[in-house]
Write an enzyme that holds these catalytic residues in place. Sequence first.
Site, mmCIF file in Angstrom:
data_model
loop_
_atom_site.group_PDB
_atom_site.id
_atom_site.type_symbol
_atom_site.label_atom_id
_atom_site.label_comp_id
_atom_site.label_asym_id
_atom_site.label_seq_id
_atom_site.Cartn_x
_atom_site.Cartn_y
_atom_site.Cartn_z
ATOM 1 N N TYR A 159 62.702 -31.855 -53.413
ATOM 2 C CA TYR A 159 61.409 -32.532 -53.595
ATOM 3 C C TYR A 159 60.278 -31.746 -52.911
ATOM 4 O O TYR A 159 59.235 -31.496 -53.517
ATOM 5 C CB TYR A 159 61.526 -33.942 -53.010
ATOM 6 C CG TYR A 159 60.309 -34.830 -53.220
ATOM 7 C CD1 TYR A 159 60.030 -35.389 -54.468
ATOM 8 C CD2 TYR A 159 59.454 -35.134 -52.168
ATOM 9 C CE1 TYR A 159 58.934 -36.218 -54.656
ATOM 10 C CE2 TYR A 159 58.356 -35.965 -52.340
ATOM 11 C CZ TYR A 159 58.101 -36.507 -53.582
ATOM 12 O OH TYR A 159 57.005 -37.321 -53.768
ATOM 13 N N LYS A 163 57.066 -30.027 -54.754
ATOM 14 C CA LYS A 163 55.693 -30.453 -54.455
ATOM 15 C C LYS A 163 54.880 -29.309 -53.854
ATOM 16 O O LYS A 163 53.675 -29.222 -54.053
ATOM 17 C CB LYS A 163 55.717 -31.673 -53.528
ATOM 18 C CG LYS A 163 56.313 -32.937 -54.187
ATOM 19 C CD LYS A 163 55.505 -33.381 -55.388
ATOM 20 C CE LYS A 163 55.951 -34.728 -55.939
ATOM 21 N NZ LYS A 163 55.136 -35.187 -57.068
HETATM 22 P P1 NAP Z 1 57.659 -44.410 -59.420
HETATM 23 O O1 NAP Z 1 57.275 -45.820 -59.101
HETATM 24 O O2 NAP Z 1 59.091 -44.034 -59.468
HETATM 25 O O3 NAP Z 1 56.928 -43.990 -60.777
HETATM 26 C C1 NAP Z 1 57.147 -42.743 -61.364
HETATM 27 C C2 NAP Z 1 56.987 -42.902 -62.851
HETATM 28 O O4 NAP Z 1 57.249 -41.622 -63.451
HETATM 29 C C3 NAP Z 1 58.000 -43.893 -63.447
HETATM 30 O O5 NAP Z 1 57.371 -44.703 -64.398
HETATM 31 C C4 NAP Z 1 59.016 -42.966 -64.062
HETATM 32 O O6 NAP Z 1 59.708 -43.507 -65.181
HETATM 33 C C5 NAP Z 1 58.147 -41.805 -64.528
HETATM 34 N N1 NAP Z 1 58.943 -40.623 -64.795
HETATM 35 C C6 NAP Z 1 60.022 -40.186 -64.096
HETATM 36 N N2 NAP Z 1 60.519 -39.095 -64.680
HETATM 37 C C7 NAP Z 1 59.747 -38.833 -65.769
HETATM 38 C C8 NAP Z 1 59.768 -37.850 -66.780
HETATM 39 N N3 NAP Z 1 60.714 -36.911 -66.813
HETATM 40 N N4 NAP Z 1 58.827 -37.882 -67.751
HETATM 41 C C9 NAP Z 1 57.890 -38.849 -67.746
HETATM 42 N N5 NAP Z 1 57.805 -39.820 -66.826
HETATM 43 C C10 NAP Z 1 58.736 -39.813 -65.842
HETATM 44 O O7 NAP Z 1 57.006 -43.391 -58.358
HETATM 45 P P2 NAP Z 1 55.623 -43.479 -57.540
HETATM 46 O O8 NAP Z 1 55.944 -43.838 -56.138
HETATM 47 O O9 NAP Z 1 54.619 -44.259 -58.295
HETATM 48 O O10 NAP Z 1 55.240 -41.931 -57.525
HETATM 49 C C11 NAP Z 1 54.301 -41.361 -58.424
HETATM 50 C C12 NAP Z 1 54.023 -39.926 -57.970
HETATM 51 O O11 NAP Z 1 53.531 -39.929 -56.633
HETATM 52 C C13 NAP Z 1 55.263 -39.033 -57.952
HETATM 53 O O12 NAP Z 1 54.938 -37.741 -58.388
HETATM 54 C C14 NAP Z 1 55.648 -39.005 -56.491
HETATM 55 O O13 NAP Z 1 56.364 -37.848 -56.141
HETATM 56 C C15 NAP Z 1 54.278 -39.041 -55.838
HETATM 57 N N6 NAP Z 1 54.298 -39.510 -54.448
HETATM 58 C C16 NAP Z 1 54.715 -40.781 -54.126
HETATM 59 C C17 NAP Z 1 54.723 -41.190 -52.808
HETATM 60 C C18 NAP Z 1 55.159 -42.559 -52.398
HETATM 61 O O14 NAP Z 1 55.198 -42.812 -51.172
HETATM 62 N N7 NAP Z 1 55.471 -43.461 -53.291
HETATM 63 C C19 NAP Z 1 54.331 -40.288 -51.798
HETATM 64 C C20 NAP Z 1 53.934 -39.023 -52.148
HETATM 65 C C21 NAP Z 1 53.911 -38.644 -53.475
HETATM 66 P P3 NAP Z 1 61.061 -44.384 -64.961
HETATM 67 O O15 NAP Z 1 60.570 -45.779 -64.787
HETATM 68 O O16 NAP Z 1 61.866 -44.194 -66.191
HETATM 69 O O17 NAP Z 1 61.738 -43.823 -63.752
#
Ligand code: NAP
Length: 251
Positions: A159, A163
């Site tokens: 990861y 990133k």
């Molecule tokens: P999340 O709730 O898991 O949402 C991610 C979304 O992306 C889900 O709807 C997922 O679909 C979709 N996805 C996964 N693989 C995909 C693919 N191959 N093609 C198209 N869509 C896909 O995650 P989140 O926490 O909102 O995170 C969103 C972004 O923020 C990510 O890039 C993550 O790395 C970044 N981020 C998050 C945090 C945190 O603390 N949450 C911190 C730093 C960065 P499914 O429902 O099918 O899985």
Amino acid sequence: MTQALSLAGRTALVTGGARGIGKAIAETLAARGAKVAIADLRIDLAEETAKEVTNNFGVETISLEVDVADTASVKAMAKETIKAFGQVDILVNNAGITRDGLVMRMKEKDWDMVLDINLKGAFNCAQALSRPMMKARYGRIINITSVSGVVGQAGQANYSSSKAGLIGLTKALAKEFGSRNITVNAIAPGFIETVLTENLPEEIKEFSLKLTPLGKFGTPKDVANAVAFLAAEESSFITGVVLNVDGGMVM
Ligand code: NAP
């Protein structure tokens, strides 16, 4: 006078827009007047979110099924969005996954999958949508990276690498596309409360909280507000930056 940070007349595409941070981004861009394409692996959830956004904010939305790691799927998504909206002004590369584990035990497929979705996925989308942005002499590309990509995180070699790579991609594209009035920036969230983080062990949550000077976790809306700023006219002289949205965790 135009409203500050207005996105009226603009069109946006948010990958992974069906839930979590992506959904909050779609809602926030829509609240500022943009038409929004919500692209996600799960079309049922994307359709639901798109309907919700239209009902709540009165803007046109479309939902698209995409696997960002799959070049052909991304090309089809780009084509369909251009067909529906005529143009994509704002691309938010938000889709991302984690497959955590110590390097000694990390399976090759977990390394490949995280790199393919988080890094190659953003490249695929930028490549598919930059040509029409170049023609239009306008574009905003916003990549959602992570503090893990800035400082590294034990147990997240895949990861953190993906990133960190996304930060390199952001800077390279900012230089490549700058002359065409396309800005490319990254947002590095800290600990944000979503499905991605809810199942982490309590000790990791407590540790993250201790590292956060503001003493609280972020919300998807905190990230979405930063995206809205980088998508707006007001940020037109900002490109190639990594904006931390992390309560001061990394500085
Ligand atoms: P999340 O709730 O898991 O949402 C991610 C979304 O992306 C889900 O709807 C997922 O679909 C979709 N996805 C996964 N693989 C995909 C693919 N191959 N093609 C198209 N869509 C896909 O995650 P989140 O926490 O909102 O995170 C969103 C972004 O923020 C990510 O890039 C993550 O790395 C970044 N981020 C998050 C945090 C945190 O603390 N949450 C911190 C730093 C960065 P499914 O429902 O099918 O899985």
